[in-house]
Design a protein around this motif. Structure first.
Motif, short mmCIF file in Angstrom:
data_model
loop_
_atom_site.label_atom_id
_atom_site.label_comp_id
_atom_site.label_asym_id
_atom_site.label_seq_id
_atom_site.Cartn_x
_atom_site.Cartn_y
_atom_site.Cartn_z
N ALA A 1 -3.44 3.27 2.66
CA ALA A 1 -2.86 3.77 1.41
C ALA A 1 -3.57 3.23 0.16
O ALA A 1 -3.91 3.99 -0.74
N LEU A 2 -3.80 1.92 0.09
CA LEU A 2 -4.45 1.37 -1.10
C LEU A 2 -5.91 1.77 -1.17
O LEU A 2 -6.42 2.08 -2.26
N ASP A 3 -6.60 1.78 -0.04
CA ASP A 3 -8.00 2.22 -0.03
C ASP A 3 -8.10 3.68 -0.50
O ASP A 3 -8.99 4.03 -1.28
N ASN A 4 -7.20 4.51 -0.01
CA ASN A 4 -7.19 5.93 -0.41
C ASN A 4 -6.90 6.08 -1.90
O ASN A 4 -7.50 6.92 -2.57
N LEU A 5 -5.98 5.27 -2.42
CA LEU A 5 -5.66 5.33 -3.85
C LEU A 5 -6.88 4.96 -4.68
O LEU A 5 -7.23 5.67 -5.63
N ILE A 6 -7.54 3.86 -4.36
CA ILE A 6 -8.71 3.42 -5.13
C ILE A 6 -9.82 4.47 -5.06
O ILE A 6 -10.46 4.79 -6.06
N ALA A 7 -10.03 5.05 -3.88
CA ALA A 7 -11.04 6.11 -3.73
C ALA A 7 -10.68 7.33 -4.59
O ALA A 7 -11.55 7.92 -5.24
N ALA A 8 -9.39 7.69 -4.62
CA ALA A 8 -8.96 8.84 -5.42
C ALA A 8 -9.13 8.57 -6.92
O ALA A 8 -9.53 9.46 -7.68
N ILE A 9 -8.85 7.35 -7.36
CA ILE A 9 -9.03 6.99 -8.77
C ILE A 9 -10.51 7.10 -9.15
O ILE A 9 -10.86 7.68 -10.17
N GLU A 10 -11.38 6.55 -8.31
CA GLU A 10 -12.82 6.62 -8.58
C GLU A 10 -13.31 8.06 -8.60
O GLU A 10 -14.06 8.47 -9.49
N THR A 11 -12.91 8.84 -7.61
CA THR A 11 -13.33 10.24 -7.54
C THR A 11 -12.86 11.02 -8.76
O THR A 11 -13.63 11.80 -9.34
N SER A 12 -11.61 10.83 -9.15
CA SER A 12 -11.06 11.52 -10.32
C SER A 12 -11.85 11.16 -11.58
O SER A 12 -12.14 12.02 -12.41
N TYR A 13 -12.21 9.90 -11.69
CA TYR A 13 -12.97 9.48 -12.88
C TYR A 13 -14.38 10.07 -12.87
O TYR A 13 -14.83 10.65 -13.86
N TRP A 14 -15.10 9.95 -11.75
CA TRP A 14 -16.48 10.42 -11.71
C TRP A 14 -16.59 11.93 -11.74
O TRP A 14 -17.57 12.47 -12.26
N ASN A 15 -15.62 12.65 -11.22
CA ASN A 15 -15.69 14.11 -11.21
C ASN A 15 -15.17 14.75 -12.49
O ASN A 15 -15.65 15.80 -12.89
N ALA A 16 -14.14 14.14 -13.11
CA ALA A 16 -13.52 14.79 -14.26
C ALA A 16 -13.28 13.86 -15.44
O ALA A 16 -12.74 14.29 -16.46
N GLY A 17 -13.63 12.60 -15.31
CA GLY A 17 -13.41 11.67 -16.41
C GLY A 17 -11.94 11.32 -16.62
O GLY A 17 -11.56 10.90 -17.70
N ILE A 18 -11.14 11.50 -15.58
CA ILE A 18 -9.69 11.28 -15.68
C ILE A 18 -9.30 10.02 -14.93
O ILE A 18 -9.72 9.81 -13.79
N ILE A 19 -8.50 9.18 -15.59
CA ILE A 19 -7.91 8.03 -14.92
C ILE A 19 -6.41 8.16 -15.08
O ILE A 19 -5.91 8.20 -16.20
N MET B 1 -5.16 -11.16 10.07
CA MET B 1 -4.51 -10.03 9.40
C MET B 1 -5.28 -9.75 8.12
O MET B 1 -5.77 -10.67 7.47
N ILE B 2 -5.36 -8.50 7.77
CA ILE B 2 -6.05 -8.11 6.54
C ILE B 2 -5.01 -8.05 5.42
O ILE B 2 -4.01 -7.36 5.53
N HIS B 3 -5.28 -8.79 4.36
CA HIS B 3 -4.41 -8.78 3.18
C HIS B 3 -5.21 -8.21 2.02
O HIS B 3 -6.34 -8.61 1.78
N GLN B 4 -4.61 -7.25 1.33
CA GLN B 4 -5.24 -6.65 0.17
C GLN B 4 -4.46 -7.05 -1.07
O GLN B 4 -3.24 -7.08 -1.06
N LYS B 5 -5.20 -7.33 -2.14
CA LYS B 5 -4.57 -7.73 -3.39
C LYS B 5 -4.94 -6.75 -4.49
O LYS B 5 -6.12 -6.44 -4.69
N ILE B 6 -3.94 -6.26 -5.17
CA ILE B 6 -4.11 -5.35 -6.29
C ILE B 6 -3.72 -6.08 -7.57
O ILE B 6 -2.65 -6.68 -7.63
N GLN B 7 -4.59 -6.04 -8.57
CA GLN B 7 -4.22 -6.54 -9.89
C GLN B 7 -3.81 -5.34 -10.73
O GLN B 7 -4.35 -4.24 -10.57
#
Length: 141
Positions: free
Chosen positions: A69-87, A125-131
């Motif tokens: 879920a978090l990896d997909n979110l970060i990928a979607a944010i990057e894609t949205s920015y690079w494709n349309a300049g939207i964050i 265990m894999i722990h992910q941290k979001i700021q």
């Protein structure tokens, strides 16, 4: 006997991005700190005065990775920015079960995020941290 204090298990987090819930199943920690901007006056005929103006909230949360879920979110944010300049932006809801049994609900608005820590090690265990940064924190209930 009623519990006299809040403990970590009394807190639950829900995260929405662009109106959609992000499935962050196992939040293991949550930190939020108010930011302020100090305004200061130094009168010639008195002691210094300082006023702290609210200036958003900064924090982080960590999860035990149970899905992408978090990896997909970060990928979607990057894609949205690079494709349309939207964050986009998000909302974090923090639910706290108080010692008296009531629930306090806090809403963090206009949230921006970045993936801070994504460490992979064998047999761990894999722990992910979001700021995050939020413009405001509002009491809902």
């Amino acid at each position: 006997m009623a519990k006299p204090y809040s403990i970590g298990r009394d807190c639950r987090i829900t995260f929405l991005w662009n109106g959609q819930r992000i499935d962050i199943r196992d939040v293991t920690s949550f930190v939020a700190s108010q930011e302020t901007q100090a305004l200061r006056a130094n009168p010639l005929n008195g002691t210094p005065l300082e006023f702290n103006v609210p200036n958003g909230w900064r924090g982080s949360f960590q999860i035990a990775r149970a899905n992408a879920a978090l990896d997909n979110l970060i990928a979607a944010i990057e894609t949205s920015y690079w494709n349309a300049g939207i964050i986009g932006s998000g909302i974090i809801y923090q639910y706290i079960t108080e010692a008296d049994g009531t629930t306090s609900t806090w809403e963090y608005n206009n949230v921006s995020v970045n993936l801070q820590n994504d460490t992979w090690q064998a047999d761990h265990m894999i722990h992910q941290k979001i700021q995050f940064f939020a413009s405001t924190r509002v009491k809902i209930s």
